[in-house]
Design an enzyme around this catalytic site. Structure first.
Site, PDB file in Angstrom:
ATOM      1  N   ARG A  51       0.892   1.318  -5.183  1.00  0.00           N
ATOM      2  CA  ARG A  51      -0.390   1.902  -5.577  1.00  0.00           C
ATOM      3  C   ARG A  51      -0.324   3.426  -5.691  1.00  0.00           C
ATOM      4  O   ARG A  51      -0.900   3.994  -6.612  1.00  0.00           O
ATOM      5  CB  ARG A  51      -1.510   1.443  -4.650  1.00  0.00           C
ATOM      6  CG  ARG A  51      -1.319   1.813  -3.190  1.00  0.00           C
ATOM      7  CD  ARG A  51      -2.446   1.235  -2.370  1.00  0.00           C
ATOM      8  NE  ARG A  51      -2.357  -0.230  -2.349  1.00  0.00           N
ATOM      9  CZ  ARG A  51      -3.387  -1.022  -2.132  1.00  0.00           C
ATOM     10  NH1 ARG A  51      -4.571  -0.523  -1.941  1.00  0.00           N
ATOM     11  NH2 ARG A  51      -3.219  -2.318  -2.108  1.00  0.00           N
ATOM     12  N   HIS A 129       0.145  12.471   4.403  1.00  0.00           N
ATOM     13  CA  HIS A 129      -0.168  11.792   3.151  1.00  0.00           C
ATOM     14  C   HIS A 129      -1.450  12.437   2.620  1.00  0.00           C
ATOM     15  O   HIS A 129      -2.514  11.837   2.623  1.00  0.00           O
ATOM     16  CB  HIS A 129      -0.359  10.292   3.402  1.00  0.00           C
ATOM     17  CG  HIS A 129      -0.347   9.466   2.152  1.00  0.00           C
ATOM     18  ND1 HIS A 129      -0.243  10.004   0.888  1.00  0.00           N
ATOM     19  CD2 HIS A 129      -0.414   8.124   1.979  1.00  0.00           C
ATOM     20  CE1 HIS A 129      -0.250   9.023  -0.005  1.00  0.00           C
ATOM     21  NE2 HIS A 129      -0.369   7.872   0.639  1.00  0.00           N
TER      22      HIS A 129
END
Lengths: 308, 446
Positions: A51, A129
């Site tokens: 993704r 992240h």
């Protein structure tokens, strides 16, 4: 225009977050005039990802950039080319931005030392992240009616904080956005110094509701944490009982988030994932606009409202 | 949801009872002298002189202690009810003055799932004469691999967790389990034994050498104890090291208690390690096999000194009944373990107190106050409002331990044939006499 990097959100500010989210909103409103036309974005994924890679690729292409992907099978990465050599190669090929996913924390920081291209950290080990936390804030702002509406909201980060790069970006970013945070996790899924972030640590999601959580941010629990050589948690039923987000928590007024992919029935009950109180689809939906904005900002392809 | 001991003992007695004229000795409350204790509604109502009540128990010449607590017992239920049941185990405990007992989970099946915990809790509620606490397993099947569902088991009524009998072999696994147990809010009872060192059947010493028996060195316990203490200090888990049997392990406990602030550590040793030595294995009799093994005199003295000084907090018996077919064997083939409940006080009083090595006050502290405080619920003290859990003892009575006289379903006591001094006359749990040798001492309207 010179390149900026997006390596970490540890030291991020409210103004920086607002800059990204404002631009993301413009991207989300409709196709802009190919702000990245003529730019080359390289995706270097040293670790499997679907993704995030797809989302970045779409974000780059929609903004008009050329995209080189080193994440596919048979690439130099699969042949074992090292981090620095890869970065230097991409730099020589004229990359304007390198989107890097790597299994070791700090990889993006090292990469940035070896290239003039913008480095965007797409996840490094247990480190950071950043685009995940940014798209989370985008989804939250949409739900609560604006970035300023996040101030004072309470978020419980639930689950495997120890192994989570998402948590290490979400915690400082959400804090910078003015939200109050708590952690819900067994000590086996926390660093030994569980108060490293100075946050309350609660023993169950039920306790998080009592604490007044507006948002339950569930982290993914890797299967090997339950079934590996020395599992961190005893069983799915026990984990789900204390650390799983269930319908009763949404009934109490909380929203649920998860960075995906969800283990249904473990971190989040099956009937909760697509509930009206779930932001999980909104998170995925925010990804492309936020990453377009990040790429544009890092490559200096828009007038920056905040000095880099 | 309470996590205390389930028990079938009524909390309200029919009427008041005055235990009259006993020498009350309770280090926790600072009581030491002849006085009366009035019991009402299952609790101690009053301590003083000339107390009145509907019934009285003439305790002239006897000692009254807080009931003892044994945090280490094997009642073999479920699975080996031929060796002990909740009924017989609790009867044996009551005969020894124990009013609280922790049952170890190495049964068949192992107490490692919530449904097994609730099943055992129900049996305790129906059958136990004393307050019985369920220790659940730390790892599934006591194998030291997969964590048990500790939080669900606590909700089902478990009090603590332990891999007793085997010990956890990997330090990494043990550390993880300590962290998880801390979250579950349960203390961890640790049997410290390194299996790479513990390859024998007795202590590796002079006696083993002369007898030709395979020995396990003291290091088998010491190495594991050191590991456990280091991990306890780092994790902050509540850790209890059980059956400390070597002088070095006791010293290690003392070091951590004195020098490592983060360590929430307690420790116990057993009556047999305090009174017997590995000389007995020269008989080659299966009776004398026990784990940890009987140690040489130097260890016995070291452990005794540590108990005296409070480095070892209390005594626990490791009551381990075995059928005769498991004990009437050559030592190498016998099952390890001794009965403990019924002889603990008498053996320690005879050997240590009368031998001049331990004060009576410290012995009561080590059998009642400290382990009572460890289980909580007000156990281990005689004070207004505390549960009326009491042991009435005749220190002058001399008796000889005989297998047929024991209430345990098994007969494997290493003291059989010995003459001991001091005997339990009555044991009261929640104001009810659950062990009664008081004879004609009762009266009414005194």
């Amino acid at each position: 225009m010179r390149a900026r990097n997006l390596l970490s959100l540890e030291e991020t500010s409210r103004a920086e977050l607002r800059e990204v989210l404002d631009l993301a909103r413009e991207h989300a409103a409709g196709p802009l005039d190919r702000p990245l036309a003529g730019k080359t974005v390289c995706l270097a994924f040293f670790e499997a990802s679907t993704r995030t890679a797809v989302s970045f690729e779409l974000a780059a292409r929609r903004a008009g950039a050329d995209v080189i992907s080193l994440s596919e099978k048979g690439s130099s990465l699969e042949k074992g080319e090292g981090l620095i050599d890869t970065v230097v190669t991409l730099d020589s090929l004229g990359a304007d931005a390198i989107v890097l996913r790597h299994p070791a924390a700090g990889a993006a920081r090292i990469a940035a030392l070896h290239t003039g291209a913008a480095v965007v950290n797409a996840g490094d080990g247990r480190g950071q992240h950043p685009t995940q936390a940014l798209l989370d804030l985008h989804a939250l702002s949409d739900r609560f009616g604006g970035f300023d509406e996040l101030i004072g909201r309470r978020v419980a980060v639930v689950g495997d904080v120890l192994h989570s790069r998402v948590a290490r970006s979400v915690i400082p970013a959400f804090r910078a956005a003015g939200m109050e945070l708590a952690i819900v996790a067994p000590r086996t899924l926390l660093p030994l110094e569980a108060d490293a972030w100075g946050l309350p640590v609660l023993p169950s999601v039920d306790d998080a509701i009592d604490w007044g959580a507006d948002v339950l941010y569930a982290l993914r629990l890797q299967k090997e944490r339950m079934t590996g050589g020395s599992p961190r948690v005893p069983s799915v039923p026990e984990y789900a009982r204390y650390y799983g987000v269930a319908k009763r928590h949404l009934a109490a007024g909380a929203l649920v988030m998860h960075p995906g992919p969800v283990n249904r029935g473990v971190e989040v009950a099956g009937d909760v994932v697509l509930d009206a109180s779930s932001l999980i689809p909104d998170q995925v939906g925010s990804g492309v606009a936020v990453r377009s904005a990040v790429l544009a900002l890092t490559m200096g392809a828009v007038p920056s409202r905040v000095a880099a | 949801m309470t996590h205390g001991a389930p028990t079938n003992i009524p909390t309200h007695g029919p009427d008041d009872l005055v235990v009259r004229g006993a020498h009350v000795l309770d280090p926790a409350s600072g009581l030491d002298g002849v006085m009366d204790v009035r019991v009402s509604g299952g609790r101690v109502a009053e301590v003083g002189e000339g107390l009145r009540g509907t019934r009285s128990l003439d305790a002239d010449g006897l000692h009254l202690f807080p009931g003892f607590t044994d945090v280490h017992a094997h009642w073999r239920t479920p699975g080996r009810e031929d060796e002990e049941t909740v009924e017989t185990g609790s009867a044996a405990a009551a005969a020894g003055g124990f009013t609280g007992v922790v049952m170890m989970p190495n049964t068949d099946p192992v107490i490692d799932r919530p449904v097994v915990v609730s099943g055992l809790v129900r049996r305790v509620e129906g059958e136990s004469r004393v307050r019985a606490y369920v220790s659940a397993a730390l790892h599934e099947g006591l194998k030291g691999e997969r964590l048990t569902e500790m939080r669900l088991m606590r909700e089902a009524g478990a009090f603590c967790v332990s891999d007793d009998g085997l010990g956890t072999q990997s330090a990494g696994v043990l550390r993880n389990a300590m962290l998880y147990a801390k979250d579950a809010g349960m203390p961890v009872i640790l049997h410290c034994e390194d299996h790479t060192l513990a390859t024998g059947v007795v202590h590796e010493g002079v006696a083993a050498a002369l007898a030709g028996l395979p020995g396990s060195p003291g290091s088998a316990e010491d190495v594991a104890t050191a590991t456990a203490l280091v991990l306890a200090a780092e994790t902050g888990a509540r850790v209890h090291v059980t059956h400390v049997s070597t002088a070095l392990s006791a010293a290690l406990v003392g070091f951590f208690k004195g020098n490592v602030p983060g360590a929430d550590v307690t420790a116990d040793t057993t009556p047999h390690h305090l009174t017997l030595t590995d000389e007995l294995v020269r008989t080659l009799e299966g009776m004398y096999r026990v784990n940890p093994p009987l140690r040489p005199e130097g260890d016995r003295l070291g452990v005794g000194g540590a108990l005296r000084d409070g480095i070892l907090d209390f005594v626990a018996t490791d009551h381990a009944p075995h059928a005769s077919e498991e004990k009437d064997l050559p030592l190498e083939e016998a099952a390890p373990g001794f009965l403990g409940h019924e002889t603990a006080f008498s053996a320690l009083y005879t050997e240590l107190v009368l031998g001049g090595h331990l004060s009576l006050e410290r012995l009561v502290g080590a059998m009642a106050s400290a382990p009572g405080a460890w289980v909580g619920d007000g156990a281990g003290r005689i004070a207004e409002g505390a549960p009326a859990d009491l042991a009435l003892v005749d220190l002058s009575e001399e008796w000889t331990v005989r297998g047929e006289g024991l209430l345990s379903r098994s007969g494997n006591s290493p003291y059989i044939g010995r003459s001991l001094k001091g005997r339990i006359v009555g044991t009261m749990v929640g104001g009810e006499l659950v062990q009664d040798r008081t004879g004609a001492r009762f009266g009414s309207r005194a």
